[in-house]
Design a protein around this motif. Structure first.
Motif, PDB file in Angstrom:
ATOM      1  N   VAL A  91       0.846  -1.196   0.000  1.00  0.00           N
ATOM      2  CA  VAL A  91       0.000   0.000   0.000  1.00  0.00           C
ATOM      3  C   VAL A  91       0.881   1.246   0.000  1.00  0.00           C
ATOM      4  O   VAL A  91       0.593   2.243  -0.689  1.00  0.00           O
ATOM      5  CB  VAL A  91      -0.956  -0.003   1.207  1.00  0.00           C
ATOM      6  CG1 VAL A  91      -1.679   1.336   1.330  1.00  0.00           C
ATOM      7  CG2 VAL A  91      -1.968  -1.140   1.089  1.00  0.00           C
ATOM      8  N   PHE A  92       1.974   1.190   0.758  1.00  0.00           N
ATOM      9  CA  PHE A  92       2.920   2.303   0.803  1.00  0.00           C
ATOM     10  C   PHE A  92       3.548   2.535  -0.573  1.00  0.00           C
ATOM     11  O   PHE A  92       3.666   3.684  -1.033  1.00  0.00           O
ATOM     12  CB  PHE A  92       4.003   1.991   1.848  1.00  0.00           C
ATOM     13  CG  PHE A  92       5.120   2.987   1.914  1.00  0.00           C
ATOM     14  CD1 PHE A  92       4.888   4.310   2.265  1.00  0.00           C
ATOM     15  CD2 PHE A  92       6.423   2.598   1.617  1.00  0.00           C
ATOM     16  CE1 PHE A  92       5.925   5.226   2.325  1.00  0.00           C
ATOM     17  CE2 PHE A  92       7.462   3.506   1.679  1.00  0.00           C
ATOM     18  CZ  PHE A  92       7.215   4.820   2.031  1.00  0.00           C
ATOM     19  N   VAL A  93       3.917   1.452  -1.258  1.00  0.00           N
ATOM     20  CA  VAL A  93       4.472   1.570  -2.610  1.00  0.00           C
ATOM     21  C   VAL A  93       3.423   2.159  -3.560  1.00  0.00           C
ATOM     22  O   VAL A  93       3.731   3.018  -4.393  1.00  0.00           O
ATOM     23  CB  VAL A  93       4.956   0.199  -3.118  1.00  0.00           C
ATOM     24  CG1 VAL A  93       5.376   0.290  -4.590  1.00  0.00           C
ATOM     25  CG2 VAL A  93       6.120  -0.306  -2.277  1.00  0.00           C
ATOM     26  N   ALA A  94       2.183   1.713  -3.419  1.00  0.00           N
ATOM     27  CA  ALA A  94       1.101   2.232  -4.264  1.00  0.00           C
ATOM     28  C   ALA A  94       0.904   3.729  -4.038  1.00  0.00           C
ATOM     29  O   ALA A  94       0.619   4.478  -4.987  1.00  0.00           O
ATOM     30  CB  ALA A  94      -0.196   1.476  -3.985  1.00  0.00           C
ATOM     31  N   SER A  95       1.050   4.174  -2.793  1.00  0.00           N
ATOM     32  CA  SER A  95       0.900   5.609  -2.511  1.00  0.00           C
ATOM     33  C   SER A  95       2.000   6.411  -3.200  1.00  0.00           C
ATOM     34  O   SER A  95       1.771   7.554  -3.618  1.00  0.00           O
ATOM     35  CB  SER A  95       0.926   5.864  -0.998  1.00  0.00           C
ATOM     36  OG  SER A  95       2.230   5.662  -0.467  1.00  0.00           O
ATOM     37  N   TYR A  96       3.174   5.814  -3.338  1.00  0.00           N
ATOM     38  CA  TYR A  96       4.258   6.477  -4.075  1.00  0.00           C
ATOM     39  C   TYR A  96       3.888   6.602  -5.549  1.00  0.00           C
ATOM     40  O   TYR A  96       4.104   7.654  -6.170  1.00  0.00           O
ATOM     41  CB  TYR A  96       5.554   5.685  -3.910  1.00  0.00           C
ATOM     42  CG  TYR A  96       6.719   6.232  -4.695  1.00  0.00           C
ATOM     43  CD1 TYR A  96       7.119   7.553  -4.564  1.00  0.00           C
ATOM     44  CD2 TYR A  96       7.435   5.419  -5.578  1.00  0.00           C
ATOM     45  CE1 TYR A  96       8.195   8.055  -5.271  1.00  0.00           C
ATOM     46  CE2 TYR A  96       8.510   5.910  -6.293  1.00  0.00           C
ATOM     47  CZ  TYR A  96       8.893   7.225  -6.139  1.00  0.00           C
ATOM     48  OH  TYR A  96       9.944   7.725  -6.847  1.00  0.00           O
ATOM     49  N   GLY A  97       3.316   5.534  -6.115  1.00  0.00           N
ATOM     50  CA  GLY A  97       2.866   5.593  -7.508  1.00  0.00           C
ATOM     51  C   GLY A  97       1.813   6.667  -7.713  1.00  0.00           C
ATOM     52  O   GLY A  97       1.850   7.415  -8.696  1.00  0.00           O
ATOM     53  N   ALA A  98       0.865   6.761  -6.772  1.00  0.00           N
ATOM     54  CA  ALA A  98      -0.184   7.777  -6.875  1.00  0.00           C
ATOM     55  C   ALA A  98       0.406   9.182  -6.761  1.00  0.00           C
ATOM     56  O   ALA A  98      -0.011  10.106  -7.481  1.00  0.00           O
ATOM     57  CB  ALA A  98      -1.235   7.551  -5.790  1.00  0.00           C
TER      58      ALA A  98
END
Length: 523
Positions: A91-98
């Motif tokens: 989820v943390f990695v996804a927040s970086y993508g966003a």
């Protein structure tokens, strides 16, 4: 050197996990993605000046360590907790993508591909958690696990590798291929869940995208590691045929490839050739991302009134002091209109395209409150009145800012703040439309087409600043909107202009203008 150290550490974690592994060998394919490929690829994507990098150094050991502990402890009550920690890491990695996407918006399609890979990793983390925690997903444990590995390889690694490729070479074929690759894994997953025919269709679509990407990889110029990268993409051309055979068996009931065969060949080729060759190839030749637009943006935000922006309500004569700054020789009437705008009358006929009309009613409700881009629903020709004002020095932050206030029937339609900026010897028209908490920014290129003047937000070259953006705080988000103005002289003292607007390439608004000098107007 940093990548080398990361690779050694990843290898040690994977082999330690393998030493404690008690389940079927093929479950290590997901472990390889989690402990080797994910950290190595993230190391290539992350910029050390990013906020994510500083936080990642502290969070990553928990994410990867939880997977390692799962193998060391074996089946235990701690399993769901450790899988949950890995899920939070994804989820943390996804927040970086966003965040990367929000900084840039719909520009740099290759970076959007990388963003989608980062965001999709979270879905893989969710299916991994569902498998470890024995959540009833409606599928067998092996299908739940396969879906987890599907989102680690096809939805994370492949879009990131495709994004790296796009940094070197892009075009219409590339954009079409990557669009297919981003959408297809989701359709494949939906097909597995709901329809064998949807699954078969998605695999055929996927094949089209993969082979287009393979072709593209042989056109690109790689400084190093080109054959490893090409081998990585080529291996997908083989493994996807196993998927086609398996999906065909599901659809027609004649199985030539079983899940066991898929694991032995499809899984091993993906894990041992596509991922490994790709990670090594791109690590020795990671292309840099293109710089983001850096032009000056208006500092003015919120609902504004022309008089509030004026210097003692000082009226100005034109939008532009001197059209020569744009380096174009236009007709005398076009030049005079931009330099002495207040001396002209403006008549507009607004045409909302049929498909957009239901949305236009809702949009009108919003625009009536923001008093911005508040266009009538009727296509009847109406006069736009108003004035041009000088914006107080320092209030906007850009040079020679002019506020053009336009009304129809004494109701505000536009309040646009006109300025300009220069880059690489080209001058752009820099227009801001203040909105609540933000501002819409239109950067237009000017060119000639015969005797007509063209103003467009469509990029004419890759390094152009042209586009329509949303400015919010320090973010500059490119919107999927395009606009083109064509201004031409119909007779001396009279102009005709047409304004086309598109959303995601689909026309939704056209405005026809008639412009004439006030003393010559017969309207």
């Amino acid at each position: 050197m940093n990548v080398y150290k990361t690779a050694v550490l990843c290898g040690l974690m994977f082999f330690l996990s393998a030493a404690f592994h008690e389940g079927p060998w093929y479950y290590l394919l997901l472990t390889a993605a989690q402990l080797v490929y994910v950290p190595l690829v993230l190391r290539q994507v992350i910029q050390e000046e990013d906020w994510f990098y500083k936080t990642y150094k502290w969070i990553a050991p928990f994410g990867y360590g939880s997977v390692l502990l799962l193998h060391m402890l074996g089946p235990s009550p701690a399993g769901p907790i450790l899988a949950g920690i890995y899920l939070l890491f994804t989820v943390f990695v996804a927040s970086y993508g966003a965040t990367r996407f929000l900084k840039r918006g719909f520009v740099r399609f290759e970076e959007f591909s990388i963003d989608m890979g980062l965001i999709s990793l979270m879905i893989g983390g969710g299916w991994f958690f569902a498998h470890i925690a024995e959540v009833d997903t409606g599928f067998s444990p092996i299908i739940t696990w396969l879906t987890g590995i599907h989102f680690h390889y096809s939805s994370f690694l492949l879009p990131v590798f495709a994004g790296f490729l796009g940094r070197l070479l892009k075009g219409t074929v590339y954009r079409a291929a990557v669009s297919i690759l981003i959408v297809s894994p989701v359709i494949v997953a939906a097909g597995i869940a709901f329809s064998v025919w949807l699954e078969l269709f998605s695999v055929i679509l996927y094949i089209t995208g993969i082979y287009a990407l393979i072709w593209h990889s042989f056109k690109a110029d790689f400084p190093r590691g080109k054959w490893l990268i090409r081998l990585s993409f080529l291996s997908l051309g083989i493994t996807i045929l196993f998927s086609l055979s398996y999906a065909s068996g599901n659809a027609f009931g004649e199985y030539a490839v079983s899940i066991d065969t898929m694991l032995k060949f499809h899984g091993v080729l993906n894990g041992g050739v596509f991922a490994l060759a790709g990670v090594i190839g791109w690590s020795v030749s990671t292309p840099a991302s293109a710089a983001l637009p850096s032009f000056t943006v208006s500092k003015i935000r919120g609902k504004q009134h022309a008089a509030n922006l004026a210097a003692e309500a000082q009226i100005h004569v034109g939008l532009v002091d001197d059209m020569k700054i744009y380096g174009l020789k236009t007709t005398d009437t076009i030049t005079d209109f931009y330099e002495h705008t207040s001396g002209y009358r403006l008549f507009a006929a607004v045409h909302w395209h049929t498909w957009f009309k239901p949305f236009a009613f809702f949009y009108r409700w919003i625009s009536s409150r923001t008093e911005q881009i508040h266009l009538p629903l009727s296509s009847a020709q109406k006069e736009m009145t108003g004035g041009i004002y000088t914006v107080r020095e320092g209030l906007d932050g850009r040079p020679s800012v002019r506020a053009w206030h336009r009304q129809i029937d004494e109701k505000t339609v536009f309040l646009a703040l006109y300025s300009y900026h220069q880059k690489d010897g080209e001058t752009y028209m820099n227009i801001a439309l203040p909105l609540p908490g933000c501002s819409m920014i239109g950067i237009l290129e000017l060119s000639k087409s015969g005797d007509s003047l063209l103003l467009t937000s469509r990029k004419q070259n890759p390094s152009s600043d042209a586009g329509i953006y949303l400015a919010w705080k320090n973010y500059l988000f490119k919107l999927p909107l395009d606009e083109v103005f064509r201004v031409e002289e119909t007779e001396k003292g009279k102009l005709a202009a047409i304004h086309h607007m598109k959303a995601a390439g689909i026309p939704f608004l056209t405005i026809d203008y008639i412009i004439c000098k006030k003393q010559e107007s017969s309207f």
